[in-house]
Design a protein around this motif. Sequence first.
Motif, short mmCIF file in Angstrom:
data_model
loop_
_atom_site.label_atom_id
_atom_site.label_comp_id
_atom_site.label_asym_id
_atom_site.label_seq_id
_atom_site.Cartn_x
_atom_site.Cartn_y
_atom_site.Cartn_z
N VAL A 3 0.85 -1.19 0.00
CA VAL A 3 0.00 0.00 0.00
C VAL A 3 0.89 1.24 0.00
O VAL A 3 1.91 1.28 0.69
N PHE A 4 0.49 2.24 -0.78
CA PHE A 4 1.15 3.55 -0.77
C PHE A 4 0.22 4.54 -0.11
O PHE A 4 -0.99 4.52 -0.34
N ASP A 5 0.78 5.44 0.70
CA ASP A 5 -0.01 6.54 1.22
C ASP A 5 0.12 7.74 0.29
O ASP A 5 0.80 7.68 -0.74
N THR A 6 -0.51 8.82 0.65
CA THR A 6 -0.56 10.01 -0.21
C THR A 6 0.82 10.58 -0.46
O THR A 6 1.14 11.00 -1.59
N SER A 7 1.67 10.59 0.55
CA SER A 7 3.01 11.18 0.35
C SER A 7 3.80 10.40 -0.68
O SER A 7 4.54 11.00 -1.47
N PHE A 8 3.67 9.08 -0.72
CA PHE A 8 4.39 8.29 -1.71
C PHE A 8 3.87 8.57 -3.12
O PHE A 8 4.65 8.66 -4.06
N LEU A 9 2.56 8.71 -3.26
CA LEU A 9 2.00 9.05 -4.57
C LEU A 9 2.51 10.41 -5.04
O LEU A 9 2.91 10.58 -6.19
N ILE A 50 0.49 -2.40 -6.31
CA ILE A 50 0.51 -1.29 -5.36
C ILE A 50 -0.93 -0.86 -5.16
O ILE A 50 -1.59 -0.40 -6.10
N LEU A 51 -1.41 -1.02 -3.95
CA LEU A 51 -2.79 -0.72 -3.61
C LEU A 51 -2.90 0.73 -3.17
O LEU A 51 -2.10 1.21 -2.36
N ILE A 52 -3.88 1.43 -3.70
CA ILE A 52 -4.17 2.80 -3.31
C ILE A 52 -5.55 2.81 -2.67
O ILE A 52 -6.57 2.68 -3.36
N PRO A 53 -5.63 2.92 -1.34
CA PRO A 53 -6.94 2.98 -0.69
C PRO A 53 -7.70 4.24 -1.12
O PRO A 53 -7.09 5.29 -1.34
N THR A 54 -9.01 4.14 -1.25
CA THR A 54 -9.78 5.30 -1.71
C THR A 54 -9.61 6.53 -0.82
O THR A 54 -9.62 7.64 -1.36
N PRO A 55 -9.44 6.42 0.51
CA PRO A 55 -9.17 7.65 1.27
C PRO A 55 -7.87 8.32 0.82
O PRO A 55 -7.79 9.55 0.77
N SER A 78 -2.91 1.77 -15.46
CA SER A 78 -1.76 1.10 -14.86
C SER A 78 -2.06 -0.36 -14.54
O SER A 78 -3.15 -0.69 -14.07
N ARG A 79 -1.06 -1.20 -14.76
CA ARG A 79 -1.16 -2.59 -14.32
C ARG A 79 -0.51 -2.76 -12.95
O ARG A 79 -0.66 -3.79 -12.32
N VAL A 80 0.23 -1.75 -12.50
CA VAL A 80 0.92 -1.82 -11.21
C VAL A 80 0.03 -1.34 -10.08
O VAL A 80 -0.01 -1.94 -9.02
N PHE A 81 -0.70 -0.25 -10.31
CA PHE A 81 -1.53 0.36 -9.27
C PHE A 81 -2.95 -0.17 -9.33
O PHE A 81 -3.51 -0.39 -10.41
N SER A 82 -3.53 -0.35 -8.15
CA SER A 82 -4.92 -0.78 -8.05
C SER A 82 -5.58 0.04 -6.95
O SER A 82 -5.05 0.14 -5.84
N VAL A 83 -6.72 0.63 -7.25
CA VAL A 83 -7.46 1.42 -6.27
C VAL A 83 -8.40 0.49 -5.53
O VAL A 83 -9.09 -0.33 -6.14
N ALA A 129 -7.84 -5.61 4.76
CA ALA A 129 -8.91 -6.28 4.01
C ALA A 129 -8.38 -6.89 2.71
O ALA A 129 -8.91 -7.89 2.23
N HIS A 130 -7.33 -6.30 2.17
CA HIS A 130 -6.75 -6.80 0.90
C HIS A 130 -5.47 -7.59 1.13
O HIS A 130 -4.73 -7.87 0.19
N ARG A 131 -5.20 -7.90 2.39
CA ARG A 131 -4.05 -8.72 2.78
C ARG A 131 -2.71 -8.15 2.30
O ARG A 131 -1.82 -8.89 1.87
N ALA A 132 -2.59 -6.84 2.36
CA ALA A 132 -1.31 -6.21 2.02
C ALA A 132 -0.31 -6.54 3.12
O ALA A 132 -0.66 -6.59 4.30
N HIS A 133 0.93 -6.76 2.72
CA HIS A 133 1.95 -7.08 3.71
C HIS A 133 2.76 -5.86 4.13
O HIS A 133 3.39 -5.87 5.19
N SER A 134 2.76 -4.81 3.32
CA SER A 134 3.58 -3.63 3.62
C SER A 134 2.83 -2.34 3.29
O SER A 134 2.02 -2.31 2.36
N LEU A 135 3.15 -1.31 4.06
CA LEU A 135 2.60 0.02 3.83
C LEU A 135 3.77 0.99 3.73
O LEU A 135 4.61 1.05 4.63
N TYR A 136 3.84 1.73 2.63
CA TYR A 136 4.87 2.73 2.42
C TYR A 136 4.29 4.09 2.76
O TYR A 136 3.25 4.48 2.20
N THR A 137 4.95 4.80 3.67
CA THR A 137 4.42 6.06 4.17
C THR A 137 5.54 7.01 4.59
O THR A 137 6.65 6.56 4.88
#
Length: 179
Positions: A3-9, A50-55, A78-83, A129-137
């Motif tokens: 997962v990426f947070d807003t700062s990473f995007l 790379i999951l992008i949560p809607t918030p 993108s094939r890498v990013f998923s919302v 909920a999406h079983r992400a193993h890491s969060l980049y923030t």
Amino acid sequence: MVVFDTSFLALAFDSGYKAPLDPATGQPLTQCVERINGLIAHLNSSKQRILIPTPVLAEYLVEGGPDKDKRLQIFANSRVFSVASFDQRAAIECAMLEDGDSKKKKKLTPAETKAKVKFDRQVIAVAKAHRAHSLYTGDQKLADRANENGINAILTWEVPLPLSAAQLKLNYEAEDAPT
């Protein structure tokens, strides 16, 4: 999945976004964009999504001003990013998060708001909920909360510099050449 947070995007896609301060030096993180782009390339080559949560997407779009459509196209093509939506599964995860704030009625610090805490919980809940193993923030509090809830948090300054960017660059000019 990560997962990426807003700062990473923002660091990845907004050339004007300021690099965070490196806690080791107190100075802006060196080669920040290269770190983020190297991470995205690595995740892409290892076929990680790379999951992008809607918030996070909402916050990123708000910061974009009139460039909202341009920003959305990054993810749509993108094939890498998923919302990922804050849906029923995420709401259940959010309700189950172990968080001492609500149990102890702890006062929030001046840097925190109830909305910020709720935002962080939603991001973590979508990740779980999406079983992400890491969060980049770039947010220490979000990182701490993610770690407390079983998600490995990687802070911006912990992202390694890719080998291609780490190589030394020589400033060689013709007049410096030996004769």
